[in-house]
Each structure stands twice: as C-alpha cells, then as structure tokens.
Design an enzyme around this catalytic site. Structure first.
Site, short mmCIF file in Angstrom:
data_model
loop_
_atom_site.label_atom_id
_atom_site.label_comp_id
_atom_site.label_asym_id
_atom_site.label_seq_id
_atom_site.Cartn_x
_atom_site.Cartn_y
_atom_site.Cartn_z
N SER A 1 34.33 -11.62 22.10
CA SER A 1 32.93 -12.03 22.16
C SER A 1 32.63 -13.19 21.22
CB SER A 1 32.03 -10.84 21.80
OG SER A 1 32.41 -10.28 20.57
N ASN B 1 30.75 -1.04 14.31
CA ASN B 1 29.64 -0.51 15.11
C ASN B 1 28.30 -0.59 14.36
OD1 ASN B 1 31.64 -0.01 16.91
ND2 ASN B 1 31.63 2.22 16.71
N THR C 1 -11.97 -16.79 42.30
CA THR C 1 -11.30 -15.54 42.63
C THR C 1 -10.72 -15.78 44.01
OG1 THR C 1 -13.27 -14.57 43.63
CG2 THR C 1 -12.94 -14.11 41.29
N HIS C 2 -9.56 -15.22 44.26
CA HIS C 2 -8.83 -15.49 45.52
C HIS C 2 -8.56 -16.98 45.69
CE1 HIS C 2 -10.06 -11.34 46.71
NE2 HIS C 2 -11.16 -11.70 46.07
N SER D 1 9.86 -39.64 40.76
CA SER D 1 10.75 -39.34 41.88
C SER D 1 11.65 -40.53 42.11
CB SER D 1 9.90 -39.07 43.13
OG SER D 1 10.68 -39.31 44.29
N LYS E 1 5.09 -40.98 42.73
CA LYS E 1 5.10 -39.62 42.20
C LYS E 1 5.09 -39.55 40.68
CE LYS E 1 5.34 -36.21 44.09
NZ LYS E 1 6.43 -35.50 44.75
N ASN F 1 5.51 -36.10 38.50
CA ASN F 1 5.66 -34.66 38.69
C ASN F 1 5.48 -33.87 37.40
OD1 ASN F 1 6.26 -35.09 41.42
ND2 ASN F 1 8.43 -35.43 40.94
N GLU G 1 6.46 -26.80 35.60
CA GLU G 1 7.27 -26.24 36.69
C GLU G 1 8.50 -25.51 36.15
OE1 GLU G 1 7.55 -28.78 40.52
OE2 GLU G 1 7.16 -30.18 38.89
N TYR H 1 28.47 4.55 20.24
CA TYR H 1 28.76 3.16 20.60
C TYR H 1 29.68 3.10 21.81
CZ TYR H 1 30.47 -1.59 20.64
OH TYR H 1 30.79 -2.85 21.04
N GLN I 1 28.49 -4.79 23.87
CA GLN I 1 28.81 -6.18 23.58
C GLN I 1 28.10 -7.12 24.57
OE1 GLN I 1 32.77 -7.25 22.03
NE2 GLN I 1 33.06 -8.39 23.92
N LYS J 1 24.43 -9.30 24.09
CA LYS J 1 24.15 -10.52 23.33
C LYS J 1 23.75 -11.70 24.19
CE LYS J 1 26.94 -8.69 19.80
NZ LYS J 1 27.15 -7.52 20.70
N1 ARG Z 1 31.99 -7.25 19.33
C1 ARG Z 1 31.52 -5.89 19.33
C2 ARG Z 1 30.12 -5.81 19.92
O1 ARG Z 1 29.54 -6.81 20.11
C3 ARG Z 1 31.52 -5.38 17.95
C4 ARG Z 1 31.64 -3.90 17.85
C5 ARG Z 1 32.94 -3.47 18.37
N2 ARG Z 1 33.28 -2.14 17.97
C6 ARG Z 1 34.34 -1.57 18.47
N3 ARG Z 1 34.63 -0.40 18.02
N4 ARG Z 1 35.08 -2.12 19.37
O2 ARG Z 1 29.57 -4.77 20.21
#
Ligand code: ARG
Length: 465
Positions: A29, A116, A161-162, A283, A289, A291, A296, A323, A328, A331
């Site tokens: 990650s 964790n 309204t509407h 455009s 144009k 825009n 948007e 956990y 993971q 994120k």
């Molecule tokens: N990269 C992991 C996460 O984002 C960190 C925690 C991982 N813990 C584990 N026991 N593999 O959640």
C-alpha cells in the site's frame, strides 16, 4: 506467479520462502499510504515518548528514535527518501529506515504496538488534519456567500418551484439558502471530527498489550480527546471514514445544486449572471462559446464522492472483528474524497465572490410569469375574500393575462375587478416586485431587511467558530 527472494520484510521469521513478487505488489500500500508519513512519525514519537515514561525504553533510546524519525521526516519532505514496495507500507518503510539509521533502538520502537493500531491512529490523525483544513475552506466559502448576499439583498429575481416562476425573491435570500446548506455540512463535519477524535494507540494487534502502557498519555500527546474504549473495535472499525465520506457526499450534493443553478444562470436563456472569464473555458470549434466548466466539474465530481461512500460502506459490510486486510482499501477512496472536497471548496470559494449579477435581467424575469399572483390573492383575503375564492379569482385574472399578454401589474383596475373580490387603487402597491418581497418580512423570509438581518446573524456565527 514468479518467485523472488525477499529478505527485507519485518515479519519474515516464520516464513520459509519469499513472497511471490506479484503478491508483494498486490498487497503493498506504500504507493498511496505514504501520504500519511507525517502522521505516522507523529504517532511513533508519541508512542516512544510514552514507552520511555513507563520505563520500557531508556531516555537515550527514545532520544535516538526521535532524532532518527525527524531526520527521516526531513528526508521525505525533501524527496530524498527511498520508498520500497518490498517494505509494503508507510509504517514498515519508516521503521526499517529508522533501524538502518540508529540500529538496535530502532528495533525497539514497535514494542507494545502493532501496525493495526498504528494504521488506525495514522488514518485518524490524517483525517483530523484534513478536516481542519476543509473546515477553514468551508468557512471561507460561507463568508464569500455572505458578502455577495449582503450586496444583493435588494436584488429581485424570480423564485422557482418546479423550475417555473413562483414568487419574487431577493437574490441575497437565494444565496442565504446555499449558506444554510453549507452550515449544516459544517456541523456534520465537526460531528465527525468529534466522534473520531479518540486514540486507538495501545489496542495493539487487537487485544491490547502486556506492557505497562499509558494510553491517556499517548492520547493527549496526539491531541485526541481520550483513548478509545475497546481494543477490538479500535483496530477494526472505519466508520469515521464512512462518516467523512457521507459528509463529503452531502456537501458535494449541495455544491452540485448550486453548480446547476450557476450553469443555468449563465446560459443565454436565463442570463442572470456573468462568471468572470477566469472561471470559464472556450470551445475548440464554436468561437462564441464560454462554458461554465468549473461548476460543471464540481457537479460531475459529486458522482465520484458518492462512489467513495458506497465503496467504504461495502468495504466495511460484514467484516468480522477485528482487523482485516480489507481495511487497507479504506485509503484510496478516503484520500480521493478529501482531495475532491478540498478542490471543489477552493473552486467555489474563489468563484462565488466574483459572480457578477445582471440585476436588470433578473428583475425583468421576475416580472414575467405572474410572480405576484399570490400577493394579489393575499390582498383579496385581507379584504374579506376567503382564500380559496381568492385563489380562483386570481387564477382567472392570470388566464386573462396569458390571453392578452399582460402581467397583473399591467392591467387596469377595471380589468382586475372583472373577476370579483374587492379591489382598489392600492392593489398596485402589492403587485410591485418590491412590495411583494418587502411584505415577506419575518424570520427566514425573503424581504431585504430579513436578508440583511440574517447576514449579521451568520457573520456572528462564523466569528465564533
Ligand atoms: N497497510 C496496512 C493497512 O493499511 C497496515 C496494517 C496491516 N496490518 C497487518 N497485520 N497486515 O491496513
């Protein structure tokens, strides 16, 4: 799947072969969680500070850890740090660099801690930092809206309204409706911050730790209001990220509505406002144009934030305690929601005060479409006609107006009188746009006086944030 020798993991002890190279990339990650490096280092400094306080680390070890971590932070800041996918995530990259730098003491940092509780802490710290930036940007936008609302307190436009002309309103009043939506968003954001501001540090892998840790201390060092109360829950739930995304989805929904109105108003059909050129693009084929790309895009980005909310809800659904690696996956949606909210708020906060209303066009539009029909009905009611009958009488007058191409205020007294009810010369006062808006003079009403009052109340509210 090809195999690759790997000796650099921090957990390799029980393994007899190296991780498959694809699996290594698949499970890593670091490419995205490295954005939390400051929070990770802050968490490690607090953890080691506490370990030294309770006697698990010596002062020298703690000092070496702190110096090492600060060096690493500076290296990352300057772009010199070498991130490695083999080290999986931000946590192990930093810990491994620390050990390389300071030796044995580095290996002691992870005492009484797990990735964790570490990651649960980092994500909260990260999100809290971002919430504070977002809160400021939201406040800047709200201030811009108030500024414009005050300037346009007397500007009359049709209210809809509407999407059909309903009654005249003031432009300032319309803007204050946006303000109120954003004000609830602000309060949702602060609710989310308050609930998430607890320290999971010390939950360790899931059950707590055998070391004599001081969770109150780490919580206070990190600015959390208190330690979380259950270690299993601490490492497991990502409801705070879900709450943030739900705040984000509602905020973007509000911004998409304002965007839609800006887009309509800049069209030549409405022509209510001008957006300065710097917020628009042209455009490549149609030379005429201009825009409204910024609103948007904000409208379009609502979709991606809604998607992130659903992604996180689905990620969490049915996960057993405690956990799981699923987490993971929290994120990228969260980070993208943060980035999107920040960008959209910035765009809006820059754009709103720059809006150039075309007051005459708005006023002309309010005159069309019998916007003061309700005022005429109310006038008849004040002079003794029951409301239902008044409604019928005015309905007939409007029908006559449609046929003859006349607005109510263009009709003579005789013309108005032919449908019934008691009508005198003073009717024309209530049929004017100014009379119509000024008459709605109560809390939350569209009268200029109320708009100015509401702006003052809101300013005071913002100054107390
Ligand atoms: N990269 C992991 C996460 O984002 C960190 C925690 C991982 N813990 C584990 N026991 N593999 O959640």
């Amino acid at each position: 799947m090809s195999k690759k020798e790997s000796t650099s993991t921090l957990w390799g002890g029980r393994f007899s072969e190296a991780t498959d190279a694809f699996v290594q990339r698949f499970t890593a990650s670091v490419d995205f969680d490295k954005r939390m490096y400051r929070q990770d280092i802050r968490g490690s400094i607090a953890h080691s500070e506490m370990l030294a306080k309770v006697g698990v680390l010596t002062e020298e070890e703690k000092n070496a850890i702190h110096t090492g971590l600060r060096d690493i932070e500076a290296q990352i800041d300057s772009g010199e740090f070498q991130w490695s996918v083999e080290l999986e995530d931000v946590h192990m990259n930093i810990e491994s660099a620390l050990t390389q730098k300071i030796g044995i003491a580095g290996k002691k940092l992870h005492t009484g801690r797990s990735r964790n509780d570490q990651v649960a802490t980092d994500v909260r710290l990260y999100l809290r930092d971002e919430i504070d930036v977002i809160a400021q940007e939201l406040t800047r936008l709200q201030k811009g809206i108030l500024e414009l609302a005050e300037r346009e307190a007397d500007t009359i436009m049709p209210g809809f309204t509407h999407l059909q002309t309903a009654q005249p309103v003031t432009f300032g009043h319309h803007l204050l409706a946006w303000y109120e939506m954003l004000n609830r968003d602000y309060s949702r954001l602060q609710d989310c911050r308050r609930r998430m501001n607890q320290s999971p540090l010390g939950a360790a892998a899931l059950a707590g730790t055998t070391y004599p840790i001081d969770r109150e201390l780490t919580a206070s060092l990190l600015g959390f209001s208190q330690p979380t109360r259950n270690s299993l829950d601490s490492v497991s739930d990502r409801d705070f990220a879900i709450e943030f995304c739900s705040f984000a989805a509602i905020l973007l929904t509000h911004l998409s509505r304002a965007s839609e109105e800006l887009i309509l108003w800049t069209s030549s059909q409405f022509n209510f406002i001008n957006l300065p050129d710097r917020f628009c693009t042209g455009s490549s084929i149609m030379p005429q144009k201009k825009n409204p790309d910024v609103p948007e895009l904000v409208r379009g980005k609502t979709g991606r934030v809604n998607g992130h909310l659903i992604a996180l809800l689905t990620l969490m659904k049915s996960q057993p305690l405690a956990y799981n690696k699923d987490n993971q996956e929290d994120k990228e949606p969260l980070f993208d929601a943060v980035d999107t909210v920040r960008d959209c708020l910035r765009a809006f906060a820059d754009m709103i005060p720059a809006i150039e209303p075309k007051r005459e066009v708005m006023r002309e539009a309010a005159k069309r479409g019998f916007a003061t029909a309700t005022d005429l009905a109310d006038y008849l009611v004040r002079r003794g006609t029951p409301f239902r009958d008044a409604h019928e009488i005015v309905g007939k007058a409007v029908g006559y107006g449609v046929k003859t191409g006349k607005d109510l205020s263009d009709m003579s007294l005789e013309e108005l009188r032919q449908f019934g009810g008691s009508i005198d010369e003073d009717v024309f006062k209530v049929l004017t746009l100014e009379g119509s808006v000024a008459a709605r003079n109560h809390i939350g009403g569209t009268a200029p006086e109320q708009v100015r009052r509401a702006v003052q109340v809101a300013r005071k509210e913002l100054s107390e944030r």
